[in-house]
Each structure stands twice: as structure tokens, then as C-alpha cells.
Design a protein around this motif. Structure first.
Motif, PDB file in Angstrom:
ATOM      1  N   THR B 174     -23.250  49.770 -91.329  1.00 44.20           N
ATOM      2  CA  THR B 174     -21.952  48.962 -90.608  1.00 44.20           C
ATOM      3  C   THR B 174     -21.803  47.497 -89.923  1.00 44.20           C
ATOM      4  N   GLY B 175     -23.132  46.976 -90.167  1.00 45.60           N
ATOM      5  CA  GLY B 175     -23.520  45.863 -89.512  1.00 45.60           C
ATOM      6  C   GLY B 175     -23.881  45.744 -88.092  1.00 45.60           C
ATOM      7  N   ARG B 176     -23.094  46.182 -87.011  1.00 42.01           N
ATOM      8  CA  ARG B 176     -24.052  46.610 -85.838  1.00 42.01           C
ATOM      9  C   ARG B 176     -24.602  46.257 -85.517  1.00 42.01           C
ATOM     10  N   ILE B 177     -24.977  45.252 -84.364  1.00 38.97           N
ATOM     11  CA  ILE B 177     -26.737  44.779 -83.436  1.00 38.97           C
ATOM     12  C   ILE B 177     -26.288  45.670 -82.822  1.00 38.97           C
ATOM     13  N   TYR B 178     -27.453  46.120 -82.601  1.00 42.53           N
ATOM     14  CA  TYR B 178     -28.099  46.378 -81.344  1.00 42.53           C
ATOM     15  C   TYR B 178     -29.049  45.646 -80.171  1.00 42.53           C
ATOM     16  N   VAL B 179     -29.407  45.916 -79.308  1.00 43.77           N
ATOM     17  CA  VAL B 179     -30.264  46.082 -78.389  1.00 43.77           C
ATOM     18  C   VAL B 179     -31.046  47.299 -78.208  1.00 43.77           C
ATOM     19  N   ILE B 180     -32.479  47.515 -78.855  1.00 42.27           N
ATOM     20  CA  ILE B 180     -33.026  48.528 -78.018  1.00 42.27           C
ATOM     21  C   ILE B 180     -34.066  48.167 -77.418  1.00 42.27           C
ATOM     22  N   ARG B 181     -34.328  48.503 -76.362  1.00 40.62           N
ATOM     23  CA  ARG B 181     -35.316  48.339 -75.273  1.00 40.62           C
ATOM     24  C   ARG B 181     -36.701  48.844 -74.644  1.00 40.62           C
ATOM     25  N   ALA B 182     -37.821  48.924 -75.397  1.00 40.63           N
ATOM     26  CA  ALA B 182     -39.508  49.265 -75.103  1.00 40.63           C
ATOM     27  C   ALA B 182     -39.674  48.888 -73.992  1.00 40.63           C
ATOM     28  N   LYS B 183     -40.619  49.938 -73.859  1.00 43.87           N
ATOM     29  CA  LYS B 183     -41.675  49.535 -72.774  1.00 43.87           C
ATOM     30  C   LYS B 183     -42.639  48.693 -73.781  1.00 43.87           C
ATOM     31  N   THR B 184     -43.047  49.548 -75.117  1.00 43.40           N
ATOM     32  CA  THR B 184     -44.030  48.543 -76.229  1.00 43.40           C
ATOM     33  C   THR B 184     -43.431  48.972 -77.449  1.00 43.40           C
ATOM     34  N   VAL B 185     -43.904  48.189 -78.445  1.00 44.81           N
ATOM     35  CA  VAL B 185     -43.716  47.796 -79.248  1.00 44.81           C
ATOM     36  C   VAL B 185     -44.727  48.353 -80.754  1.00 44.81           C
ATOM     37  N   ILE B 186     -44.166  48.728 -81.696  1.00 43.70           N
ATOM     38  CA  ILE B 186     -45.795  49.270 -82.264  1.00 43.70           C
ATOM     39  C   ILE B 186     -44.641  48.457 -83.974  1.00 43.70           C
ATOM     40  N   MET B 187     -45.594  47.068 -83.940  1.00 42.17           N
ATOM     41  CA  MET B 187     -45.568  47.147 -85.765  1.00 42.17           C
ATOM     42  C   MET B 187     -46.145  47.633 -86.834  1.00 42.17           C
ATOM     43  N   CYS B 188     -45.476  48.601 -87.557  1.00 42.62           N
ATOM     44  CA  CYS B 188     -45.745  48.719 -89.027  1.00 42.62           C
ATOM     45  C   CYS B 188     -45.518  48.664 -89.668  1.00 42.62           C
ATOM     46  N   SER B 189     -44.644  47.335 -89.903  1.00 40.57           N
ATOM     47  CA  SER B 189     -43.524  46.777 -91.412  1.00 40.57           C
ATOM     48  C   SER B 189     -44.355  46.995 -92.637  1.00 40.57           C
ATOM     49  N   LEU B 356     -47.093  44.612 -76.982  1.00 40.42           N
ATOM     50  CA  LEU B 356     -46.982  44.726 -78.863  1.00 40.42           C
ATOM     51  C   LEU B 356     -48.062  44.626 -79.583  1.00 40.42           C
ATOM     52  N   TYR B 357     -47.428  45.796 -80.368  1.00 40.39           N
ATOM     53  CA  TYR B 357     -49.155  45.896 -81.388  1.00 40.39           C
ATOM     54  C   TYR B 357     -48.231  46.396 -82.801  1.00 40.39           C
ATOM     55  N   ALA B 358     -50.035  46.521 -83.562  1.00 48.01           N
ATOM     56  CA  ALA B 358     -49.799  46.390 -84.884  1.00 48.01           C
ATOM     57  C   ALA B 358     -50.710  47.054 -85.818  1.00 48.01           C
ATOM     58  N   ALA B 359     -50.445  48.057 -87.057  1.00 51.07           N
ATOM     59  CA  ALA B 359     -50.837  48.503 -87.252  1.00 51.07           C
ATOM     60  C   ALA B 359     -50.404  48.973 -88.886  1.00 51.07           C
ATOM     61  N   GLY B 360     -51.905  48.820 -89.362  1.00 54.42           N
ATOM     62  CA  GLY B 360     -51.621  49.070 -91.631  1.00 54.42           C
ATOM     63  C   GLY B 360     -50.981  48.147 -92.144  1.00 54.42           C
ATOM     64  N   GLU B 361     -50.645  47.429 -93.451  1.00 56.24           N
ATOM     65  CA  GLU B 361     -50.732  46.641 -93.291  1.00 56.24           C
ATOM     66  C   GLU B 361     -50.596  45.449 -93.140  1.00 56.24           C
ATOM     67  N   CYS B 362     -49.897  44.985 -91.921  1.00 59.22           N
ATOM     68  CA  CYS B 362     -49.179  43.696 -91.118  1.00 59.22           C
ATOM     69  C   CYS B 362     -50.232  44.172 -90.572  1.00 59.22           C
ATOM     70  N   ALA B 363     -51.039  44.433 -90.327  1.00 65.80           N
ATOM     71  CA  ALA B 363     -52.363  44.270 -88.733  1.00 65.80           C
ATOM     72  C   ALA B 363     -53.361  44.045 -89.245  1.00 65.80           C
ATOM     73  N   CYS B 364     -54.177  43.249 -89.119  1.00 67.13           N
ATOM     74  CA  CYS B 364     -55.391  42.486 -89.614  1.00 67.13           C
ATOM     75  C   CYS B 364     -56.302  42.918 -88.213  1.00 67.13           C
ATOM     76  N   VAL B 365     -57.202  43.620 -88.469  1.00 67.68           N
ATOM     77  CA  VAL B 365     -58.312  44.430 -87.394  1.00 67.68           C
ATOM     78  C   VAL B 365     -58.998  43.302 -87.412  1.00 67.68           C
ATOM     79  N   SER B 366     -60.001  43.171 -88.003  1.00 63.95           N
ATOM     80  CA  SER B 366     -60.118  42.959 -89.563  1.00 63.95           C
ATOM     81  C   SER B 366     -60.751  43.844 -90.346  1.00 63.95           C
ATOM     82  N   VAL B 367     -60.516  44.420 -90.368  1.00 58.04           N
ATOM     83  CA  VAL B 367     -61.190  45.928 -91.315  1.00 58.04           C
ATOM     84  C   VAL B 367     -61.742  45.448 -92.921  1.00 58.04           C
TER      85      VAL B 367
END
Lengths: 320, 558, 296
Positions: B174-189, B356-367
Motif C-alpha cells: 500500500t505504500g503506507r508508512i507506520y511506526v512499530i514501537r518495541a522495547k527491544t528490536v532484534i536485527m536478523c536481516s 538492539l540485538y542482532a543474530a544470524g548473518e547480519c551479526a558478528c559474534v564472532s564465531v
């Protein structure tokens, strides 16, 4: 090579309805349909909407109709599809509402998948390690797990075209993945649900889904396996199950099909309303001399056929 | 108001694993993804997932050692220990969820050999393990009724008072813009694949999350560590699984010789990926290739094994190279495949930005350090996906929602997107994206050196200037992919810059970072991570020590 | 040219007009027929018996193939469904020697063995592949010029295309149109051409089945077809027999005749419509016959 890609376009915000737009382009011989669409999108017309991602037939994004049949654009060679004039026709999948151009709304598709409770339901305490299961049983499921949920089977499904309530080939194949899973404990319950109206018996066995599936999942074969399974666990009391039963009995009895007895025995001799339902068609046929022979003849040596039926069944029972 | 305790960005394996584990703690969880979950790139992982099962006589310490060695000692060993010690249970959990792993004769989980490891500990579903896992996690997601904002494109993270407290996103349909509020965000992009052209990666892998985190002040680490997969198809760059070599396939040069004898006499084709890719590139550069490729030969494996265990690549060979792999060798070459680096996190997925958290390929733990072992990526996604989900939910349970001017964010982005749509003259995103990708391929390939990387850096700077003037052809609101690709390109350019700056910074050869001008590993000066952060004066480089627990660096031989 | 002829159940049951028409056309084309059902061959199972017991179905078809092998003759069918079911069974039998052995074990008691040489073919394919379009043209005594005909193949003669060896026999894809053209008629391309007629679910979900009939017949009519032509008697049963129900269900007048392929060929050969059973249809064929100046 020079090709013309004719795309069926639609944007709900303009008032043009659906229309065909032709794109002429020069592209290498071994290009796929997706390569052509991407080239159009990048070089000619940025407003052309479609979904695509992996380019290697695993993400299921780019299912669309090419020359009238659903396919993945990414593993369809352009040169295999062009006509004498070098043209191909590309349309969005059918049996889905169109959002824009080649992009369809898949909400209903996923709702139907959800309808079959598509998650493993095991019973009792989980083992500490893995469930023990034969490699054959897992391999057998791998053929269904190969499904990428692209929607091609639903797009070309004959039944969904006339009945939006039909659960459809993708969701039924998904259901098979659990009914056939030795770790799942709800097979009988699942079959009970699938046995109902709009379920496994509504498939018309047209093979459209088998033909268009880009991953060899053969949804219709899974539906047939579900039917066999439903009958074997005792769900014999549907029109479809009785139809298969009676059919088999009649062939066993005489070697070939007695069409006069099939519908009557299928609906049941005491099911008067259903029998009356056949009556007008029967009457019309009688008037036209089109009625099956009242006196049905057996094939020669029919005893051989009867013996064969018994032998096969006995051996199958022995093998479990 | 859309609000959730935990908001996961991305619905691949890491994202769905994070969402499910967060929800198990009782948190209100949602997932936002620019594609439907089963379209995610985790699908593409073919070969399998590593785990050392102790009841099969394996030891997670051995797995950890192989991983450390594979990383060329750049991996943080505390994180590697966690990943490898938790792998067995995670594998069993996945099996219980319904993944149909291949079995052995006793009906127990069966293994195949994979590169860079002493033991066969790769568990698999034919050659579509990632897909089989992704679809099972989606089954669990359907069961959980976790809300999925499907085909929503995240524009930016919202940072208020130094804390991450939600996202701005638009609904593509639809092209509509929203804000999603969150206490934490996990980046798994996911990773950055399409920054390179060609790449094995799906077209959606454009580094959006890494770019957004970087723009918000998150530190990026090991960004120079780009893995080239040894077996990709020429042209399209489509992947042929390492499982092929795991099952015993050979690599041959134009003389028909198994050239890995020269480079890794013990492990041969199953040396780690950086080693095999370099060997191939050297053969090709020295004239023993065929049309820029070498051959992968499966013929001796026999049709039955190929059809049972390598089903998908039979089709891939046929569809994308016109080769029947059962009867003929298939031309392959090293192709960009994976980024070991990413958003710097601790072992619980936490970044340097609270919330802000991150996991998966976008993250570097580093393993993965300087080089990831095959079949460790799936493991990384589920282990650190789960851990970050649990910890993010725990953190959220102690937080209140931050109040901020929601409408301000929405209006701000409406103006911004309108201003892009209003541009009348300029280039389209595709030209710039193509120039960027070709440049990365040319100057940041299997081998790199200072001059080339400097040329590349100035090309990226030039692309950034051109990007400021990108024009759209689609100015509508309905499913506007022209706009999506334009926004993605912005993130890709930032990722490219951090990759190249990190590459220039590391003046040695380690893991996947092979510099012809610094051909040797240099533990004295470079046994450390390269970190990039965004400042007002552009990217700022710093360093972090490598965490070493029990394996001291030694020379790497296969 | 001689074939082991498998007429199927419906050509002598629900569509009794098909069997004599096919025999007449074959005789005219110089095709000799040895009837398999006279030699004890059974129904193919039609895919229905297979729902319950696929192995049993494969045993029955292997038995028919073995009988034909015994005669040393190739098999000819006149029903798309027979074609499909036989081809599917044949693929399973031919590609898996262990399976074939298991099936043959069942046949051994009757002294039969299927060696895997059968390749059943529909009369439609025989006309295109064995006789040839050019030769077929020489049999035309009454060209069907002016007739606009919608081809309706029936699922089982087009799918799964691998089982039906479409890659090997390229002409199969548009065989029906080629025959129509050879007879002087004009094929009408329409969306229902290779779709399902709905017959298999007639007793299970009549509404859906009849809706399919309505969709295909109405769209063919809309596109200007005078009749539909089908090589499948099961499609005929539904499209013809249930067209009145389809008209009622969708409240429209359709009334488009459905012609069996052998009837069409027979017409062009100059046979009397009555001999071909064209008067025995539910939907009258009068209008289409009058278009080529033939009275019923």
C-alpha cells in the motif's frame, strides 16, 4: 536473441483495468524468463511489479503464468517458450487476487495451509535424543518437503477455479507431510478433517498440479495417497471412498465397469434423494438410447480376474 | 499504535528462531520482513548443519577446534565454545519440531562430511537443509500465531535517548508508512550478498539491516571477511552445495588433474572454503582453467547416490548450466557467498545500542572470524537466534515503552520518500547498483590489494554522490519495487564502504582476506578484529582483541 | 496396420455410440483390430481403483499389456482416460525392474508375463503418427469446411506430459487441432482446451463438476465454436450428459454439441450421422450437421 515479452498488467490505482503491454528486448540465448523481466524492470520500465529473489527455484517468489501455465520464471528458459514471432505471454497466477501486475495476494493460500494444522503433533514425552525413524520414511517426506509454496499448483487447479472452498493441492500436500510422518500422532484426526467436504475427495484428479509443480512434489499423488490412507484407517463412509470401493468391486466382479450400477451403489441403494438426483440424467440418456447396457456381460475367463484380485489382496495383507 | 515487547526484523532462520524463543518466555512478539518468511534466503543453505553429538562419539571441543582453525584464529573462542557446545541440543530441538533429517541404518540422525572438519558431523536433509529447516520453523510460527508484518520494508531504527525503541517501516502493498514501537528490536536481516555482482545470494540480500544498524550507531566488525564459495556456476553465480564434495566429488583443472593435491594434500577438496577458493583462483589465473572455471566432477558417485542426496543440484545443473551432473563434470568457480562480519554483538546478541540485538548473518559474534566453515551458518542462525530471543525478551520484561513523537517519524519519512519521488532527472538505481557490484567483484575478489581497494573506495564514493540524485520511474504507492530497490541501494553503499575500509585497514592475509601485497598472516600486529563505526566525520576504524580460551594460534594446514 | 484394440468400458457403456463409430473409422483407415476385451483384458481402473490400491491397478494393466505382447500387437485405445492410466502404469513398470518383477509374480499364475514392450496409443495419435496427416486428408469425402470446432483433449491424454512422452512425440501437443484441420474444419483455441471436464467428481461434488461443464462449454460457445470435439468418452459423458444441468445451474443457454473424435472423422469420411450415433447425444447435433449440409 530478440524477444517480445507481453505482460498482463494491472494497477488498481489507475483505471485501465487489465491490459497487455509488449516489451521488445535483446537478450542472450540462454536467458530465463526472469532474466528478461529483470532486464525490463532495470532498463525499460521500473513500474513493472513482480516478486523474485533466489533465481534458483528455491524461494518460490516468482511463480507466474507463462503462455497460459503457472511456472517459476527463474527456471524457465525464454527460448523454450517463445513462439515463431519470438513472443511469450506472461500473466499473474490465476485463482489469486492480483495486487499489481504479476504480484498476487497470497493470503488465502496461506489461510488454507493453516487450515491443515501444519505443524508436527507428537504424543507422549519427547525422547531425550531424536525420534528414531527409518531413512526411507524421511526420504519419502523429502519429496513433499521440497515444496517451496510457490502457489503454481493452486493457480492452475481445476477445482479451485470453480470452488474457492477447496483446500487445494498445496495445503493437501502439506497435510500429507504430517500424515506420512511417523513422528506425528494425529494422522487419524487429520484424515478425519481432510475426509470432509472441500477436502481430499474434491480433487478431480486432473494432474494440472503435477504438471506445473516446479519441484516434483506431485500434489495430486499425495492427495491420492491421503485417500488410500483415509480408506485404510476406516473413513470409508464418504461418497468418494464408496465410489472407489464400488468401482473396484465391479471390476473384480465382471472384469470391467458396470456404469449402471456404479452411481447407484456409490450413493447407496437406500439413499433415495441422491438416487433421484441421477434420475433426470438417466431418463435423458434412456430417451436418447445412450443408456449403458442393462445386461452387463463379463469378460471371458472372468474367474481369472477374480482370482487375481484375491491373490493381490491376500499378498498385500500378508505384507501388512 | 503498533507495539510489541520484542520486534524481530527479518524472518529467516535466525529471525524465526529468535521470535519463537522470545515468545516462549511470554513476551509479546512480532516479526517484520520485506518478504514472506519462506522466501527468506536461509532457503539457499543446501548442505547441512554441524553439531557434535556426544552419543555418537563426537566431542564439541573438536568441532570448536575445527571452527577456530577454520576462522584462521580470528573467531572469538568463547562464542565458538557456546555455539559448538549447544549445537547438539539445538539439533535435537529442531528434529523434535519436525525437520526431516536424513537417517542412518539404525534410524538415527545421519551425517555427511563437510569441509575443514576432521569428522563427519554435518546433519542434512538431502541438499535442501536450509529450506527444510526454514519451512519447519515457519510451521512453528504459524502454530504460535506470532504476528508477522509481511512484506513491510523497514526504513530505519528509531533511537531515542540512546535506546532502540522501534522502527519506521512501510507496507509495500500500500505504500503506507507506520511506526512499530518495541522495547527491544532484534536485527536478523541477513547478509550483504548483492553488494557484489555476481553473488550466490538471493536478490533480496542487500544489507539493509547492517546498514540501518550502522546508521544508528551500531559497531560493525570483521566486515572485510567476505567468503567466496568454491563451487558456484559461471554467469548466474548459482550455488552448488559443498555437500557435493562432502559426498566425494572431485575438483579438476583443464588437465584433468585433482589440483587440490598441490594445495591441501590431506583434506583435498574438503579443505576449508578460503583455501579451496584460492586454489581454484590460482589454477584459473595460471592458465589451467577453462573459460574462467574449473570442473566439479561427480560422475564416480553414481546416479543413485546423486539422486537421493543431491537432488536439487541435478536440477540446478540442468536448468542453469545445461549440464547433466550424473554424466558430465560441471564448470564452476569461486563466487561471493557470505559475510563473516556484521553488527558486533556479544554471545547473547546484544549490540552496543541498548535495546538492539542482532543474530544470524547480519551479526558478528564472532564465531566465523576470517572464514566460516560450511554448515556452521545454519548453526549460527539457530543458536544465536534463540539466545538473542531469550535475552531480548528478558530485557524487555524490565523495560517500559519509550514515549516519542510517532507522527514526527511518519511525517518525516513521508516527506523524504516524497522528495525522492519528486526528482525529475537523474539515474536509476539499477545502473549504480550494477557499477557497485561489478567493482566489488573486480577489486574485492578472492585476492585483493591496496591499489585496487583504493580505486574501489573512490568508485563507491562516486556511486554515493550519484545515489543522491536517483530518480524513480514508478511514483505510485502500490507495490512500488522501484522505491524498494532505491532504498536498498542506500544501505548497500554504506555496507560496501565499511567492507572496503576494513579491507584496506587489515594489512595482512587471514582467512578469506587474501592480500597479494601482504600475502602472509601476521599474528603480531593483526590478531585482532577491525571495527567500523559511523561518526559525523565518516566511518571510524578501531580494533578489538580476539578472545582466546584454549586454542593458541598456529599455522593452518589442511 | 493391425492393433490390439482396447475400447475401454465407457465406449460400450455410457457412450455406446462411440464404439461402432470408432470401428467404422478404423476399418475405413485400413486398421485391423484384435479386441483385447474379447481376450479377457479388464478395465484400466480409470484412476479410481488406483485411489484404493495402486498396485492392483498396475497388475491389471500389466496383464493387459502381457496379453497384447502375446498377440505381438501394439495397443490402441479410444479413450483419453484409458490412455493416461495405461501410460502411468507403464512408466512405473518400465522404469523399475524390481517392481515389474513383483507385478509379474502375480501374473505368473495365469501363465502371463509382461516384458515391458507395450506402448499404448490413442487412435488420435495413431492418426497423426502412424497414418500421417497427409494420408488422413486423402480419406476426406465430405470436408468439414466452415465448421469451427473447440478441441477438448481430456486431462489424461495431456498430463502428466512426461508419462505420455510428449518430449519424444512433439506432435501430440496439438494433435487434435491437426486432425481437425486435415478434415477441413477450423480449430478454435479456448481456455478449456486441456482443462478438466469434472467427470471424476461427478458423484462426489456434482456442483463443482457441473460448474466445470458450464465454464468450458460456455466459453467455447462464446468464442464462436459450433461444437466441442473430444477423444475422451468420459469428458463426453459430462460435457454432453450434464450440459442441461450446467445450463440450469448457471442459468444460461449453452446447447453446444459434443462430438467424439471418431464421429468427426467418420463424418468427414462421408458416413451417415446416424451410423455414427450422432443422433444419440443429449445435446442435439442437428445444428452443427446442417452447417455442413447433412441432415440427421
Amino acid at each position: 536473441m530478440q524477444v517480445i515479452v507481453s505482460v498482463n498488467r494491472f494497477n488498481p490505482k489507475d483505471n485501465n483495468g487489465k491490459y497487455w503491454e509488449d516489451y521488445n528486448l535483446e537478450i542472450e540465448e540462454n536467458a530465463t524468463v526472469l532474466d528478461a523481466l529483470i532486464k525490463i524492470r532495470e532498463e525499460t520500465d521500473g513500474s513493472l511489479a513482480m516478486r523474485c529473489s533466489c533465481r534458483s527455484a528455491i524461494c518460490g517468489s516468482c511463480a507466474m503464468r507463462v503462455n497460459g501455465h503457472a511456472r517459476l520464471a527463474c527456471n524457465t528458459k525464454l527460448a523454450d517458450m517463445t513462439d515463431e514471432a519470438g513472443m511469450i505471454k506472461v500473466e499473474p497466477m490465476t485463482n489469486f487476487p492480483v495486487i499489481k501486475d504479476l504480484v498476487v495476494d497470497q493470503q488465502m493460500f496461506w489461510d488454507k495451509v493453516k487450515q491443515v494444522s501444519p505443524w508436527l503433533q507428537s504424543e507422549g514425552p519427547e525422547p531425550k535424543g531424536e525420534y528414531v525413524a527409518s531413512n526411507e520414511s524421511m526420504n519419502q517426506l523429502a519429496g513433499v518437503m521440497a515444496c517451496i509454496m510457490c502457489g503454481a499448483c493452486v493457480s492452475d487447479c481445476s477445482v479451485m477455479e470453480v470452488d474457492k472452498n477447496f483446500i487445494g493441492p498445496a495445503a493437501l500436500a502439506k497435510a500429507y507431510r504430517f500424515v506420512g510422518d511417523p513422528r506425528d500422532s494425529k494422522s487419524v484426526e487429520r484424515l478425519g478433517v481432510l475426509n470432509e467436504y472441500s477436502g481430499i475427495w474434491d480433487c478431480t484428479r486432473c494432474y494440472e498440479c503435477v504438471e506445473v509443480c516446479p519441484k516434483g512434489v506431485a500434489p495430486m499423488d499425495r492427495i491420492m495417497a491421503l485417500r488410500e490412507e483415509a480408506i485404510s484407517v476406516g473413513y470409508g463412509d464418504t461418497m468418494g471412498a464408496r465410489h472407489a470401493d464400488v468401482f473396484s468391486d465391479l471390476v473384480e466382479d465382471s472384469g470391467w465397469l458396470d456404469e449402471l450400477r456404479l452411481p447407484i451403489k456409490t450413493v447407496g441403494i437406500f439413499n433415495l434423494p441422491a438416487l433421484l438426483n441421477f434420475a433426470p440424467v438417466g431418463l435423458r440418456a434412456l430417451v436418447k438410447g445412450k443408456m449403458p447396457a442393462i445386461f452387463h456381460h463379463n469378460v471371458p475367463n472372468v474367474q481369472n480376474v477374480r482370482n487375481l484380485f484375491k491373490r493381490v489382496r491376500n499378498d498385500q495383507n500378508k505384507d501388512g | 499504535m503498533l507495539e510489541h515487547d520484542v520486534l524481530v526484523i527479518g524472518a529467516g532462520l535466525a529471525g524465526m528462531r529468535a521470535a519463537l524463543s522470545a515468545q516462549e518466555t511470554g513476551a509479546n512478539v512480532a516479526v517484520v520482513s520485506k518478504v514472506h518468511p519462506v522466501r527468506s534466503h536461509s532457503n539457499a543453505a543446501q548442505g547441512g548443519i554441524n553439531a557434535a553429538l556426544t552419543d555418537r562419539g563426537d566431542d564439541w571441543n573438536d568441532h570448536a577446534y575445527d571452527t577456530v582453525k577454520g576462522s584462521d584464529y580470528l573467531g572469538d573462542q568463547d562464542a565458538i565454545e557456546i555455539m559448538c557446545s549447544e549445537a547438539g541440543q539445538e539439533l535435537i530441538d529442531l528434529e523434535h519440531m519436525g525437520v526431516i533429517f536424513n537417517r542412518d541404518d539404525r534410524g538415527l540422525l545421519g551425517t555427511r562430511a563437510f569441509g575443514g572438519q576432521q569428522k563427519a558431523r554435518t546433519f542434512f536433509v538431502a541438499d535442501f537443509t536450509g529450506q527444510a529447516m526454514l519451512h519447519v520453523l515457519y510451521e512453528q510460527l504459524m502454530k504460535s500465531s506470532i504476528r508477522v508484518y509481511e512484506e513491510w520494508f523497514v526504513l530505519s531504527l528509531i533511537i531515542e535517548e540512546g535506546m532502540c525503541c522501534g522502527v519506521t517501516a512501510f507496507e509495500i502493498a500500500t505504500g503506507r508508512i507506520y511506526v512499530i514501537r518495541a522495547k527491544t528490536v532484534i536485527m536478523c536481516s541477513g547478509g550483504v550478498g548483492r553488494v557484489f555482482e555476481p553473488s550466490t545470494n538471493a536478490l533480496i540480500v542487500t544489507g539493509d539491516g547492517i546498514g540501518q544498524a550502522y546508521a544508528s550507531g551500531a559497531s560493525l566488525m570483521d566486515m572485510e571477511m567476505i567468503q567466496y564459495h568454491p563451487t558456484t556456476l559461471k554467469g548466474s553465480g548459482v550455488l552448488i552445495t559443498e555437500g557435493a564434495r562432502g559426498e566425494g566429488a572431485y575438483l579438476l583443472n583443464s588437465e584433468g588433474k585433482r589440483f587440490m593435491e598441490t594445495y591441501a594434500p590431506n583434506m583435498m577438496e574438503l579443505a576449508s572454503r578460503d583455501v579451496v577458493s584460492r586454489a581454484e583462483q590460482t589454477e584459473i589465473d595460471q592458465g589451467r582453467g577453462v573459460d574462467g572455471c574449473v570442473y566439479l566432477d561427480l560422475r564416480h558417485l553414481g546416479e543413485d547416490l546423486i539422486r537421493e542426496r543431491l537432488t536439487q543440484i541435478v536440477d540446478i545443473g540442468q536448468d542453469f548450466a545445461g549440464v547433466n551432473i550424473i554424466n558430465e563434470p560441471i564448470p564452476i568457480r569461486p563466487g561471493m557467498h557470505y559475510i563473516m562480519g556484521g553488527i558486533k554483538t556479544d554471545v547473547n546478541g546484544r549490540t552496543n545500542i541498548p535495546g538492539l540485538y542482532a543474530a544470524g548473518e547480519c551479526a558478528c559474534v564472532s564465531v566465523h572470524g576470517g572464514n566460516r566453515l560450511g554448515a556452521n551458518s545454519l548453526l549460527d542462525t539457530v543458536i544465536f537466534g534463540r539466545r538473542s530471543g531469550v535475552h531480548a525478551a528478558g530485557y524487555a520484561s524490565e523495560q517500559e515503552f519509550t514515549e516519542f513523537d510517532v507522527q514526527g517519524y511518519i511525517k518525516g519519512y513521508e516527506r523524504k520518500l516524497q522528495s525522492i519521488a519528486d526528482r525529475q532527472e537523474g539515474e536509476r538505481w539499477a545502473q549504480i547498483r550494477n557499477d557497485l557490484g561489478k567493482g566489488m567483484d573486480q577489486y574485492f575478489g578472492v585476492y585483493r590489494e591496496e591499489n585496487g581497494m583504493q580505486i574501489l573506495l573512490s568508485r563507491i564514493e562516486d556511486c554515493k554522490k550519484r545515489y543522491e540524485k536517483v530518480v524513480l520511474q514508478d511514483r505510485g504507492t502500490i507495490f512500488n519495487t522501484d522505491l524498494v530497490f532505491t532504498l536498498e541501494l542506500g544501505f548497500m553503499l554504506d555496507c560496501a564502504e565499511t567492507i572496503v575500509r576494513s579491507g584496506i585497514e587489515r594489512k595482512e592475509s587471514r582467512g578469506a582476506h587474501s592480500r597479494t601485497d601482504y600475502p602472509l598472516r601476521n599474528d603480531k600486529d593483526w590478531l585482532k578484529h577491525v571495527v567500523v563505526s559511523k561518526t559525523d566525520n565518516g566511518p571510524q576504524i578501531s580494533h578489538l582483541p580476539v578472545k582466546i580460551t584454549k586454542w593458541t594460534p598456529e599455522e593452518r594446514k589442511y | 496396420m493391425k492393433f490390439a484394440f482396447f475400447p475401454g468400458c465407457v465406449s460400450r457403456g455410457g457412450c455406446p455410440e462411440l464404439y461402432p463409430a470408432a470401428k467404422k473409422v478404423c476399418a475405413q483407415l485400413g486398421i485391423e483390430l484384435d479386441e483385447l476385451q474379447d481376450r479377457g483384458a479388464t478395465c484400466t481402473g480409470a484412476g479410481v481403483l488406483q485411489e484404493k490400491n495402486q498396485f492392483l491397478g498396475d497388475v491389471l494393466n500389466a496383464r493387459t499389456f502381457a496379453i497384447a505382447e502375446g498377440l505381438g500387437l501394439p495397443i490402441m485405445v479410444i479413450c483419453s482416460t484409458c490412455q493416461g492410466v495405461m501410460s502411468q502404469a507403464n512408466r512405473r513398470l518400465k522404469t523399475n525392474p524390481d517392481y515389474l518383477a513383483k507385478v509379474n509374480e502375480q501374473l505368473s499364475e495365469e501363465g502371463l508375463e509382461y516384458k515391458g514392450t507395450a506402448s499404448p496409443r490413442h487412435l488420435l495419435w495413431v492418426m497423426v503418427e502412424d497414418i500421417g496427416i497427409d494420408v488422413l486428408k486423402t480419406y476426406v469425402r465430405r470436408p468439414l469446411s466452415g465448421l469451427r470446432l473447440a478441441p477438448f483433449y481430456g486431462c489424461y491424454i495431456v498430463r502428466p506430459s512426461d508419462d505420455l512422452e510428449f518430449k519424444l512425440y512433439r506432435d501430440r501437443e496439438d494433435s487434435l487441432e491437426r486432425v481437425m484441420e486435415a478434415l477441413g474444419a477450423e480449430p478454435v483455441d479456448f481456455p478449456g482446451k486441456t482443462r478438466c471436464c469434472g467427470f471424476p467428481i461427478l458423484t462426489i461434488n456434482e456442483k463443482n463438476s457441473v460448474q466445470m461443464v458450464a465454464n468450458h462449454t460456455a466459453s467455447a460457445k462464446q468464442l464462436g465454436a459450433d461444437a466441442l470435439v473430444t477423444p475422451c468418452p468420459l469428458c463426453h459423458l459430462n460435457l454432453d450428459g450434464y450440459q442441461p444441468s450446467a445450463m440450469r445451474q448457471t442459468q444460461q443457454d449453452i446447447n453446444i454439441p459434443i462430438i467424439h473424435l471418431p464421429q468427426l472423422v467418420g463424418l468427414a469420411m462421408g458416413f451417415d450421422p446416424k451410423e455414427l450415433g450422432l443422433s444419440r447425444h443429449i445435446i442435439s447435433t442437428k445444428k452443427v450437421l446442417s452447417k455442413i449440409q447433412v441432415a440427421v
